[in-house]
Design a protein around this motif. Structure first.
Motif, PDB file in Angstrom:
ATOM      1  N   LYS A  74       0.697   7.022  -2.808  1.00 17.56           N
ATOM      2  CA  LYS A  74       0.696   7.335  -1.375  1.00 17.56           C
ATOM      3  C   LYS A  74       0.581   6.054  -0.548  1.00 17.56           C
ATOM      4  O   LYS A  74       1.255   5.906   0.478  1.00 17.56           O
ATOM      5  N   LYS A  75      -0.268   5.124  -0.984  1.00 15.91           N
ATOM      6  CA  LYS A  75      -0.385   3.840  -0.273  1.00 15.91           C
ATOM      7  C   LYS A  75       0.948   3.104  -0.256  1.00 15.91           C
ATOM      8  O   LYS A  75       1.378   2.584   0.771  1.00 15.91           O
ATOM      9  N   LEU A  76       1.595   3.057  -1.418  1.00  9.89           N
ATOM     10  CA  LEU A  76       2.879   2.378  -1.530  1.00  9.89           C
ATOM     11  C   LEU A  76       3.940   3.097  -0.692  1.00  9.89           C
ATOM     12  O   LEU A  76       4.743   2.467  -0.012  1.00  9.89           O
ATOM     13  N   TYR A  77       3.911   4.417  -0.715  1.00  8.14           N
ATOM     14  CA  TYR A  77       4.819   5.222   0.102  1.00  8.14           C
ATOM     15  C   TYR A  77       4.655   4.888   1.580  1.00  8.14           C
ATOM     16  O   TYR A  77       5.647   4.688   2.286  1.00  8.14           O
ATOM     17  N   ASP A  78       3.412   4.822   2.035  1.00  9.26           N
ATOM     18  CA  ASP A  78       3.150   4.516   3.448  1.00  9.26           C
ATOM     19  C   ASP A  78       3.733   3.158   3.837  1.00  9.26           C
ATOM     20  O   ASP A  78       4.310   3.009   4.919  1.00  9.26           O
ATOM     21  N   GLU A  79       3.591   2.179   2.973  1.00 10.60           N
ATOM     22  CA  GLU A  79       4.134   0.852   3.253  1.00 10.60           C
ATOM     23  C   GLU A  79       5.658   0.874   3.272  1.00 10.60           C
ATOM     24  O   GLU A  79       6.287   0.244   4.131  1.00 10.60           O
ATOM     25  N   ALA A  80       6.263   1.596   2.336  1.00  6.53           N
ATOM     26  CA  ALA A  80       7.720   1.678   2.283  1.00  6.53           C
ATOM     27  C   ALA A  80       8.263   2.439   3.488  1.00  6.53           C
ATOM     28  O   ALA A  80       9.328   2.092   4.023  1.00  6.53           O
ATOM     29  N   MET A  81       7.532   3.445   3.959  1.00  3.11           N
ATOM     30  CA  MET A  81       8.002   4.239   5.093  1.00  3.11           C
ATOM     31  C   MET A  81       8.054   3.426   6.384  1.00  3.11           C
ATOM     32  O   MET A  81       8.802   3.770   7.293  1.00  3.11           O
TER      33      MET A  81
END
Length: 141
Positions: free
Chosen positions: A86-93
């Protein structure tokens, strides 16, 4: 939302595979444990000089154990716990928020057709792994 997270992680896995990304995660705790154990053993067997010799040998052993242990980044991303994904997703988003996509196939098509987006997302993965896992990243196939 969990479906979207998995789709973005799958895209990041594809990009990291295309770029041949590998990472070596530093396990300083293990190395310290080996050094400490060897110093203790040396101290028990040889007194104060044994501590120095055991510590030095433990340091060499710890460094040897961890040298060259690179793992493919796609595998590391697959094994991340949901909270880290989720952390990585937030950064990619932050990079993907302007794109309009409905599924992973459409997202992949959009991103893989844009070298700039690929580079930015590879940078997100590199920064995340370096910061969160203290990994050393290597590129190339």
């Amino acid at each position: 939302m969990p479906g979207r997270v998995d789709e973005v992680i799958e895209l990041l896995r594809r990009i990291s595979k295309e770029k041949g990304m590998k990472a070596a995660v530093k396990h300083s705790g293990r190395a310290a444990l080996v050094v400490g154990a060897m110093a203790l053993l040396g101290g028990l067997m040889g007194g104060p000089p044994g501590i120095a010799v055991g510590g030095a040998l433990g340091g060499l052993l710890g460094a040897w154990m961890k040298s060259g242990q690179f793992r493919p980044v796609p595998q590391i991303l697959l094994e991340l716990p949901p909270t880290e994904k989720k952390k990585l997703y937030d950064e990619a988003m932050d990079i993907l928020k302007h794109l309009d996509w409905t599924d992973v196939v459409q997202l992949t098509t959009l991103v893989m057709g844009n070298a700039s987006l690929q580079q930015k997302l590879a940078g997100v993965v590199t920064n995340y792994l370096s910061r969160e896992l203290r990994a050393v990243i290597q590129y190339g196939k």
